[in-house]
Design an enzyme around this catalytic site. Structure first.
Site, PDB file in Angstrom:
ATOM      1  N   SER A  88       0.839  -1.192   0.000  1.00  0.00           N
ATOM      2  CA  SER A  88       0.000   0.000   0.000  1.00  0.00           C
ATOM      3  C   SER A  88       0.881   1.250   0.000  1.00  0.00           C
ATOM      4  O   SER A  88       1.719   1.410  -0.876  1.00  0.00           O
ATOM      5  CB  SER A  88      -0.965  -0.049   1.193  1.00  0.00           C
ATOM      6  OG  SER A  88      -2.003   0.888   1.051  1.00  0.00           O
ATOM      7  N   GLU A 108      -9.088  -4.648  -5.060  1.00  0.00           N
ATOM      8  CA  GLU A 108      -8.397  -3.646  -4.238  1.00  0.00           C
ATOM      9  C   GLU A 108      -9.360  -2.755  -3.448  1.00  0.00           C
ATOM     10  O   GLU A 108      -9.051  -2.317  -2.349  1.00  0.00           O
ATOM     11  CB  GLU A 108      -7.490  -2.771  -5.109  1.00  0.00           C
ATOM     12  CG  GLU A 108      -6.243  -3.477  -5.628  1.00  0.00           C
ATOM     13  CD  GLU A 108      -5.165  -3.686  -4.574  1.00  0.00           C
ATOM     14  OE1 GLU A 108      -5.425  -3.427  -3.391  1.00  0.00           O
ATOM     15  OE2 GLU A 108      -4.063  -4.122  -4.929  1.00  0.00           O
ATOM     16  N   HIS A 143      -7.658  -5.504  -0.618  1.00  0.00           N
ATOM     17  CA  HIS A 143      -6.421  -4.757  -0.382  1.00  0.00           C
ATOM     18  C   HIS A 143      -5.703  -5.301   0.858  1.00  0.00           C
ATOM     19  O   HIS A 143      -6.284  -5.381   1.935  1.00  0.00           O
ATOM     20  CB  HIS A 143      -6.774  -3.277  -0.181  1.00  0.00           C
ATOM     21  CG  HIS A 143      -5.591  -2.368  -0.102  1.00  0.00           C
ATOM     22  ND1 HIS A 143      -4.778  -2.120  -1.179  1.00  0.00           N
ATOM     23  CD2 HIS A 143      -5.080  -1.636   0.925  1.00  0.00           C
ATOM     24  CE1 HIS A 143      -3.821  -1.268  -0.825  1.00  0.00           C
ATOM     25  NE2 HIS A 143      -3.980  -0.971   0.453  1.00  0.00           N
TER      26      HIS A 143
END
Length: 558
Positions: free
Chosen positions: A227, A344, A456
């Site tokens: 991330s 995501e 994610h």
């Protein structure tokens, strides 16, 4: 009989045995001591389940002076030396950030998070190294940069014990200033910004100077992150300040082109901070002086406004926008792994950003209003709304399909397209291995909505072998195999710059065949991931926006 009076041959044998015992004690000692260039540190021995040997951990080693007082909003400085042996057996305090326990997303995900102390004095790193490693072992090194939108996170979020023990590599996990303290910029010489990135550079320099003491090879350092940590890694690839500090890069669901994490200009954040601070400063110099005098609580109150905070083009760490640096080939030609997850924006990101309740109410009637608001937040002109609706939603009236396509649109814009763009730029100068992580962890199925696939951050569990904050869950046999494979791919890459190896499904390099690895319980090679969407976001949409703007200006002239 004293040792010196033994017969010559027996004396040699006795000395050899003593040295061997000393070496074994050094390997498995419960309190290993290592040197650093500023003093000695004492760590711990940790046994790792399902591995032959344990590891040594060294936690909370300072790589810079505490960034307090006059060093608030200033580049990091070298740590002060200490005398005696410093205790390195407990986790360091996190950098100042919004209390993660109060975040809606954490509550909704039903995660149990142990409270961790916070402090502005937070520039520390953790080291995980195989217990047998010693100076001269020359093991490959992996430096983990945590994610959290550049506003949250800590070195203790991810326990690297299993990865270090299983793959016999040295892993370093670093902290860096976050939020306003880490990334506030006045846009001039009074506070250029990117303090958190400069902290990361300082940590990488520390690794170059010291990692040999812990059995690592400073000439074989791979930086990896997820991330905003992936964004950080990608930013080091284009930063002249990071030259020579690493030799491979892994970007997991985050690159330097993530729209919310990089900005050409600092005005928006500057104005927000200036207004919230109550400083009433006439210029940037006075504002910084005022902000340096603010208490921890006052800084935290300002921080709460930012769900994410962008790095800036500061002329030093980032001389130009990463897009320009990548397009001109002005980056470090190191091999890379770059990847994204199937979903995501399936759940976690919308919950964290406060969008989930809005998405759940999307119908054909409400969609244009939601898209208009979202486009403004995404810094997209209103002209693009109809084009996005046409590309993603088509003529469907089904609310569930519309909501799903909206999530896909968000995921593509925020993560997938930037990752593909960076991969295409970088492959011109060094090998790039691209992946799409597709597996939904079995233990989390019950917590999430049924529409969510690999969300994610789901890949990180399979890289480290544990979830956030060391939480472990029972994995299926298939998941155990996937975990071993992912660890092996990552470690092989750290060793050789190529993830492939014996007993692993082949992972092709990303070339003009556009092949990539579908990381799942049954890995497979895919081709041309989201090629149509990439064309839409990078060619079709910009071109049509220009055409619309051109026709509007002609209409205005008439």
């Amino acid at each position: 009989m004293p040792l010196a009076r033994l017969p010559g041959w027996l004396y040699v044998v006795a000395c050899g045995l003593l040295l061997l015992l000393q070496h074994v004690h050094g390997q498995d000692s419960a309190s290993p001591i290592r040197n650093t260039h500023t003093g000695q540190v004492r760590g711990s021995f940790v046994h790792v389940k399902d591995t032959k040997s344990g590891i040594h951990t060294f936690l909370g080693i300072p790589f810079a002076k505490p960034p307090v007082g006059p060093l608030r909003f200033a580049p990091p400085e070298d740590p002060e030396p200490w005398s005696g042996v410093r205790d390195a057996t407990s986790q360091p305090a996190m950098c100042l950030q919004t209390d993660i326990m109060n975040l809606d997303g954490i509550k909704e995900m039903k995660l149990t998070v142990h409270p961790t102390p916070m402090s502005e004095d937070c520039l520390y790193l953790n080291i995980y190294t195989p217990a047998h490693a010693r100076e001269g072992s020359n093991l490959p090194v992996m430096v983990w940069i945590h994610g959290g939108g550049l506003v949250l996170g800590s070195a203790s979020m991810n326990d690297a014990s299993t990865l270090a023990a299983t793959e016999e590599i040295v892993i370093v996990s670093i902290q860096y200033r976050l939020g306003v303290l880490g990334f506030f910029s006045t846009g001039d010489q009074n506070a250029r910004g990117n303090w958190g990135y400069l902290d990361q550079v300082a940590a990488l320099r520390w690794v170059q100077q010291n990692i040999a003491y812990f059995g690592g090879n400073h000439g074989k350092v791979t930086i990896f992150g997820g991330s905003a940590g992936g964004t950080s890694v990608s930013s080091h690839v284009v930063s002249p300040m990071s030259k020579g500090l690493f030799h491979g890069a892994i970007m997991q669901s985050g690159v330097a082109l993530l729209p919310d994490l990089i900005s050409d200009k600092s005005e928006v954040v500057y104005k927000t901070v200036a207004n919230l601070s109550g400083c009433e400063a006439p210029d940037s110099e006075a504002l910084i002086r005022c902000l340096r005098a603010k208490s921890k609580q006052e800084i935290l109150a300002i921080n709460q406004v930012f769900k994410m905070i962008p790095g800036v083009v500061d002329g030093k760490f980032l001389p130009k926008h990463p897009q320009e640096l990548l397009a001109s080939g002005d980056f470090h030609p190191v091999p890379s792994i770059i990847g994204i997850n199937t979903d995501e924006c399936g759940w976690g990101i919308p919950v964290f950003l406060g969008l989930d309740h809005i998405i759940k109410k999307i119908t054909r009637e409400t969609l244009p209003t939601v898209l208009k608001s979202t486009a403004a937040q995404m810094m997209l002109p209103p002209e693009c709304i109809d084009l996005i609706m046409e590309e993603y939603m088509g003529d469907t009236e089904n609310p569930e399909t519309l909501q799903e396509q909206f999530r896909h649109m968000l995921g593509d814009f925020m993560f997938v397209i930037p990752a593909l763009q960076v991969a295409h730029f970088q492959r011109s100068q060094a090998p790039v291995y691209f992946y799409e992580f597709q597996h939904l962890p079995s233990f989390i199925k019950q917590v999430r909505p049924s529409h969510v696939k690999a969300d994610h951050g789901d890949d990180i569990l399979f890289v480290f072998g544990s979830y956030l904050w060391g939480m472990t869950f029972d994995l299926t046999e298939e998941e155990e195999l996937l975990k071993r494979r992912v660890m092996k791919y990552w470690a092989n890459f750290a060793r050789t710059g190529n993830p492939n190896g014996e007993d692993l499904p082949h992972w092709p390099v990303l070339d003009h065949d556009e092949q990539y690895l579908q990381l799942n319980t049954q890995p497979a090679v895919g081709r041309a991931l989201k090629a149509r969407r990439l064309q839409f976001w990078t060619k079709t949409l910009p071109q049509k926006i220009q055409e619309l703007k051109g026709s509007q200006s002609k209409h205005a002239e008439l």
